[in-house]
Design an enzyme around this catalytic site. Sequence first.
Site, short mmCIF file in Angstrom:
data_model
loop_
_atom_site.label_atom_id
_atom_site.label_comp_id
_atom_site.label_asym_id
_atom_site.label_seq_id
_atom_site.Cartn_x
_atom_site.Cartn_y
_atom_site.Cartn_z
N ILE A 153 57.67 -20.77 79.55
CA ILE A 153 57.11 -21.16 80.86
C ILE A 153 56.38 -19.99 81.52
CG2 ILE A 153 58.84 -22.96 81.16
CD1 ILE A 153 60.02 -21.12 83.41
N GLY B 21 66.72 -22.96 87.61
CA GLY B 21 65.95 -24.03 88.25
C GLY B 21 64.88 -24.62 87.34
N ARG C 64 72.77 -17.44 78.81
CA ARG C 64 73.61 -16.25 78.84
C ARG C 64 74.96 -16.59 79.48
NH1 ARG C 64 71.31 -11.41 82.46
NH2 ARG C 64 71.42 -13.08 83.99
N LYS D 53 63.17 -23.85 96.94
CA LYS D 53 63.02 -25.18 96.34
C LYS D 53 64.24 -26.09 96.55
CE LYS D 53 59.75 -23.92 92.70
NZ LYS D 53 59.40 -24.04 91.28
N ASP E 253 57.30 -29.81 88.67
CA ASP E 253 57.46 -28.77 87.64
C ASP E 253 57.81 -29.38 86.28
OD1 ASP E 253 56.97 -26.53 89.25
OD2 ASP E 253 59.05 -26.45 89.94
N SER F 173 50.68 -15.60 94.77
CA SER F 173 50.53 -16.99 94.33
C SER F 173 49.08 -17.30 93.95
CB SER F 173 50.97 -17.95 95.45
OG SER F 173 50.68 -19.27 95.06
N LEU F 174 48.91 -18.00 92.84
CA LEU F 174 47.57 -18.38 92.39
C LEU F 174 47.21 -19.78 92.86
CD1 LEU F 174 47.80 -16.91 88.78
CD2 LEU F 174 46.58 -15.96 90.73
N THR G 47 58.01 -22.78 96.91
CA THR G 47 58.35 -21.97 95.75
C THR G 47 59.56 -21.08 96.05
OG1 THR G 47 57.43 -20.61 93.99
CG2 THR G 47 56.60 -20.14 96.19
#
Length: 279
Positions: free
Chosen positions: A218, A129, A151, A66, A102, A15-16, A62
């Site tokens: 994204i 999501g 899909r 979520k 988000d 994670s950043l 995350t």
Amino acid sequence: MKKLFGVIGNPIGHSLSPHMHNDLFSLYGIDAHYHPFLVEKGRLAEAVTGLKAIGAAGFNVTIPYKTEIMPLLDWIDPLAKEIGAVNTVVNRDGKLAGYNTDGPGFLKSLEEGFPALVDPAILVIGAGGAARAIYFTLEKTRPAAIDICNRSLAKAQSLVGESQTGVPSSALSIEEAAEKINEYTIIIQTTSVGMHPQTDVSPIGLDGLNKQAHAADIIYNPSETEFLKQARLRGVKTLNGLGMFVHQGALAFELWTGIKPDTDRMRKTVLKQLGGAKC
Ligand code: ATR
């Protein structure tokens, strides 16, 4: 006393968010620390109870928690409820409030990257999501249309069926969407296709794409997915997922501290962690 913030998820090592938020705390002189917490499967409720018990001031949530976190919270923002996912929690006097930044983060990035688009016809690729967050946020901006292709068509149909706004919206197969790709102003790629190991694959064919169109992904690592590359080669304006990541973090930071942080600086912090990749 130093305030504690963090992110819970599994995996969490890459994670950043800790870099981004800890840099902001030092920039604004806030005595706080943001820590990544790996939560083992089946132990989410314990983790949330623990964070509440030690008085954590707020945290991000995350993958894969979520949705699972929602019944463990004391209050949920209406947009997060509609999306069915929470990525930001604020501890207000011992009560946990859940938000989803988000979708709004994506919208801010889109407004910054593609300013002044009026009445766009939007195509969202994917129905997971991330697509839900983007769909329910963008439909409130009243675009001319917002279609979903996926899909698994049933998932797209179910998402479109939840829409309450009356904005024209159809569920399409990927092939159907590809055939009418020239009708869209903005095409938004929300699937994992384009990330490692599928870096040379686009989830949709872009033949016939209109030069006036705009393509957003994204994904921000790699900085240019095959989908964005195909769009760029057709002369289309492109936007990767870095802005969404930065703005979802900025909105979370604002919910926690009341400060609208410097998003250019956040962008630089993330790019530095990514090793100077161009975004
Ligand atoms: P997220 O929360 O990141 O959106 P998700 O909920 O697992 O993740 O959703 C993943 C999305 O990527 C879905 O739309 C998925 O399509 P399906 O609903 O058909 O599974 C899409 N996706 C993943 N791998 C794909 C692939 N190889 N080709 C096309 N779509 C794919």
